[in-house]
Design an enzyme around this catalytic site. Structure first.
Site, short mmCIF file in Angstrom:
data_model
loop_
_atom_site.label_atom_id
_atom_site.label_comp_id
_atom_site.label_asym_id
_atom_site.label_seq_id
_atom_site.Cartn_x
_atom_site.Cartn_y
_atom_site.Cartn_z
N GLN A 1 39.76 39.81 33.24
CA GLN A 1 39.32 40.60 34.40
C GLN A 1 40.43 40.63 35.44
O GLN A 1 40.32 41.31 36.46
CB GLN A 1 38.07 39.96 35.02
CG GLN A 1 36.88 39.96 34.08
CD GLN A 1 35.80 39.00 34.57
OE1 GLN A 1 34.97 39.37 35.38
NE2 GLN A 1 35.81 37.78 34.08
N ASN A 2 41.48 39.87 35.19
CA ASN A 2 42.55 39.77 36.19
C ASN A 2 43.48 40.98 36.11
O ASN A 2 43.76 41.50 35.03
CB ASN A 2 43.36 38.50 35.97
CG ASN A 2 42.48 37.26 36.12
OD1 ASN A 2 41.39 37.34 36.67
ND2 ASN A 2 42.95 36.14 35.62
N GLY B 1 37.44 30.30 33.99
CA GLY B 1 37.64 30.66 35.40
C GLY B 1 37.06 31.99 35.82
O GLY B 1 37.72 32.77 36.49
N THR B 2 35.82 32.23 35.43
CA THR B 2 35.15 33.44 35.93
C THR B 2 33.74 33.08 36.36
O THR B 2 33.06 32.29 35.70
CB THR B 2 35.13 34.58 34.89
OG1 THR B 2 34.25 35.62 35.37
CG2 THR B 2 34.68 34.13 33.52
N HIS C 1 39.90 45.27 34.14
CA HIS C 1 39.85 45.80 35.51
C HIS C 1 41.16 46.41 36.00
O HIS C 1 41.38 46.54 37.19
CB HIS C 1 39.37 44.68 36.48
CG HIS C 1 37.96 44.24 36.21
ND1 HIS C 1 37.41 43.08 36.73
CD2 HIS C 1 36.98 44.82 35.47
CE1 HIS C 1 36.16 42.97 36.31
NE2 HIS C 1 35.87 44.00 35.55
N1 APR Z 1 40.58 26.69 37.05
C1 APR Z 1 39.54 27.31 36.45
N2 APR Z 1 38.57 27.94 37.12
C2 APR Z 1 38.66 27.94 38.47
C3 APR Z 1 39.71 27.32 39.17
C4 APR Z 1 40.71 26.66 38.40
N3 APR Z 1 41.75 26.04 38.96
N4 APR Z 1 39.50 27.52 40.50
C5 APR Z 1 38.36 28.23 40.63
N5 APR Z 1 37.84 28.49 39.40
C6 APR Z 1 36.63 29.23 39.03
C7 APR Z 1 35.53 29.28 40.08
O1 APR Z 1 34.71 28.13 39.96
C8 APR Z 1 34.78 30.54 39.68
O2 APR Z 1 33.79 30.27 38.69
O3 APR Z 1 37.01 30.57 38.84
C9 APR Z 1 35.88 31.42 39.06
C10 APR Z 1 36.34 32.56 39.93
O4 APR Z 1 35.30 33.47 40.12
P1 APR Z 1 35.52 34.83 40.93
O5 APR Z 1 36.28 34.53 42.17
O6 APR Z 1 34.20 35.48 41.06
O7 APR Z 1 36.49 35.67 39.98
P2 APR Z 1 36.12 36.59 38.72
O8 APR Z 1 34.97 36.03 37.95
O9 APR Z 1 37.38 36.81 37.99
O10 APR Z 1 35.68 37.93 39.44
C11 APR Z 1 35.33 39.03 38.63
O11 APR Z 1 35.15 40.49 40.51
O12 APR Z 1 36.05 41.05 42.57
C12 APR Z 1 35.92 41.42 41.26
O13 APR Z 1 37.24 42.84 39.96
C13 APR Z 1 37.24 41.56 40.56
O14 APR Z 1 37.92 40.89 38.35
C14 APR Z 1 37.22 40.48 39.51
C15 APR Z 1 35.74 40.32 39.25
#
Ligand code: APR
Length: 231
Positions: free
Chosen positions: A87-88, A170-171, A105
């Site tokens: 998603q990155n 990490g999502t 994305h």
């Molecule tokens: N290692 C692994 N996971 C981690 C770390 C780390 N060092 N630090 C934080 N996390 C986890 C958090 O606990 C959380 O579950 O990464 C996740 C990040 O979640 P989001 O910030 O919601 O990111 P993501 O899931 O990628 O967001 C999805 O939302 O804003 C939109 O389009 C954007 O692609 C993005 C989508």
């Protein structure tokens, strides 16, 4: 034949490379409301703000490096058929050495026509007001914004359907359709989730949880997978 691994990554895998996640900071993303900078309405309302925002993200990315998690996932390709579904919008999986990557994305280092979504250009520099596609319309970041279709999901679903092993890293699993991908996995597929802050886990059979950040969690898991590669 090599076993197939599908890896679904989110912002957490790039956190240790210095890129902020989206939902770990009061709903603000680098001090902006997500809907102001990542939606077609935000673009219609204030194009300059959106361009500036992504120009900053792009400049920041060029100063970031892939971390051990990105690099180890690439090394898994020696023994497994690995596809990354991310998603990155960063290019840290590419720079980490992975060869099969689906960007659900979009990609920060690309620009696209605001008229024709098929017109996409490699664009490592700032996108400026007045930068146009070959049909004459303003270029915008090649990012899938909230409310827009996610065409790459069509490529991702068969990868998950076919996978022997699924790794989620990490999502927050709150943004669809990405969050629904796990439901396409085979019942018997081995499933792993790596995240340091999960309070509740998705209801998926056979899910194993590694409560750790990406670098150390992936290191741990890759060792297990390398030991099990012939099982
Ligand atoms: N290692 C692994 N996971 C981690 C770390 C780390 N060092 N630090 C934080 N996390 C986890 C958090 O606990 C959380 O579950 O990464 C996740 C990040 O979640 P989001 O910030 O919601 O990111 P993501 O899931 O990628 O967001 C999805 O939302 O804003 C939109 O389009 C954007 O692609 C993005 C989508």
């Amino acid at each position: 034949m090599k076993k197939k691994i599908a890896v679904l990554t989110g912002a957490g895998i790039s956190a240790e490379s210095g890129i902020n996640t989206f939902r770990d900071s009061n709903g603000l993303w680098e001090n902006h409301r997500i809907e102001d900078v990542a939606s077609p309405t935000g673009w219609a309302r204030n194009r300059q703000l959106v361009l500036d925002f992504y120009n900053q993200r792009r400049r920041q990315l060029l100063n970031c490096q892939p971390n051990k998690a990105h690099i180890l996932l690439a090394e898994l390709e020696k023994e497994y058929d690995v596809t990354i579904i991310t998603q990155n919008v960063d290019d840290l999986h590419e720079r980490g050495g992975s060869t099969k990557i689906i960007h659900l994305h979009g990609e920060l280092l690309k620009a696209r026509s605001s008229l024709d979504e098929e017109l996409i250009y490699h664009w490592p520099n700032d996108i400026l007001e007045g930068d146009k596609c070959e049909k004459g319309s303003q270029l915008r970041p090649s990012i899938v914004w909230f409310g827009e279709a996610v065409p790459k999901i069509e490529d991702a679903i068969p990868v998950v359907l076919d996978a022997d092993i699924i790794i989620v890293i990490g999502t927050s699993l709150v943004v669809y359709p990405a969050a629904g991908l796990l439901h396409f996995s085979k019942y018997e597929a081995e499933k792993w989730l790596i995240d340091p802050n999960k309070t509740h886990l998705p209801a998926i059979p056979n899910l194993k949880f590694i409560n750790d950040k990406a670098t150390t969690g992936v290191d741990h898991l890759v060792k297990i997978l390398m030991n099990n590669r012939n099982n």
